[in-house]
Scaffold this motif. Sequence first.
Motif, PDB file in Angstrom:
ATOM      1  N   LEU A   1       0.825  -1.211   0.000  1.00 44.74           N
ATOM      2  CA  LEU A   1       0.000   0.000   0.000  1.00 44.74           C
ATOM      3  C   LEU A   1       0.856   1.256   0.000  1.00 44.74           C
ATOM      4  O   LEU A   1       0.562   2.218  -0.732  1.00 44.74           O
TER       5      LEU A   1
ATOM      6  N   LEU B   1      -6.106  -1.178  -2.562  1.00 47.67           N
ATOM      7  CA  LEU B   1      -6.880  -2.330  -2.108  1.00 47.67           C
ATOM      8  C   LEU B   1      -8.338  -1.926  -1.954  1.00 47.67           C
ATOM      9  O   LEU B   1      -8.645  -0.936  -1.291  1.00 47.67           O
TER      10      LEU B   1
ATOM     11  N   ILE C   1      -6.909  -4.448   9.631  1.00 48.26           N
ATOM     12  CA  ILE C   1      -6.299  -3.379   8.828  1.00 48.26           C
ATOM     13  C   ILE C   1      -5.579  -2.380   9.741  1.00 48.26           C
ATOM     14  O   ILE C   1      -4.600  -1.745   9.333  1.00 48.26           O
TER      15      ILE C   1
ATOM     16  N   SER D   1     -12.559   4.953   3.490  1.00 46.68           N
ATOM     17  CA  SER D   1     -11.219   4.842   2.914  1.00 46.68           C
ATOM     18  C   SER D   1     -10.151   5.138   3.948  1.00 46.68           C
ATOM     19  O   SER D   1     -10.401   5.745   4.988  1.00 46.68           O
TER      20      SER D   1
ATOM     21  N   VAL E   1      -6.794   2.293   0.652  1.00 49.29           N
ATOM     22  CA  VAL E   1      -7.741   1.230   0.970  1.00 49.29           C
ATOM     23  C   VAL E   1      -9.150   1.778   0.835  1.00 49.29           C
ATOM     24  O   VAL E   1      -9.481   2.803   1.442  1.00 49.29           O
TER      25      VAL E   1
END
Length: 284
Positions: free
Chosen positions: A146, A152, A170, A231, A241
């Motif tokens: 990332l 993602l 996460i 996000s 993300v």
Amino acid sequence: MIEDIDTGTLLAPIAAPAASIASVETETIAAQYYRRHGRRRAPPRYPDPNAPIDSSFIFARVEYTSVRYEDLGTGWTTDYPDGDLNFMRRFEEFTSSPISWDGGYPNHVVVTLYDEELFKYPFIFMSDVGTIGLDSFEVERLREYLLRGGFLWVDDFWGWRAWDQWQSEIGRVLPPDQYPILDIPVDHPLRQILYPIDDIPQIPSIQWYRRDGGRSTSERGSESATPHLRSISDENGRIMVLMSHNTDIADGWERENEDFDFFTRFSYPSYAVGINVILYARSH
């Protein structure tokens, strides 16, 4: 609804009669794929490590370990492979962006966070992440991916128990004090880049839709009544993300040729969201 930007005309299945839901071409791709693999739930289609890097769009799905169960989910295989296949075909159909092809099939792949090939794919996708469990290597590898520019998208997890599981995992990858989770406002480029996503669609699984008789789209009742698009961004504001919570966007892709009412009600907004996401990811 998905509309042609230039003409405002509704984009319906290609030359398909009312009784048929998906385009003939999409159905042919799916039918050939099933004949080749012999079953609907095809085995993982892992990438060829010797394949050159392809700048065309490739749908890369992440295989992960599930540590808990969520109703109507199947872990990382949820919506696989139809969702990936159908989305790639529709993405090429509704945009000017090319997709990668492997012979007569859209070139979709399955990767793990252990694979060196992971870094060949700037976009990766996970489904049913309310069941996910990451080991320490996967945590470090996903963080590296990332922060090096990867994107993602996680989809199809419902209610607070699934949210808490995902948020915990996460948070090990991107600590929330440095990388907070935020709702994506309606004026964000991701929600306006091609199709205006003024309201976040709540897409149920087709199993829920049939079980409930089409009365409700919330798979966990009042607990999941409101869909969210959230996000995590880097220090420059780039989304790393994307989380579509309390909605199953990919089921609108996977199930487009199974039920006409489901297709007309849910596949159009599902593709609109998906196309916006990929266009944003590929341009940022």
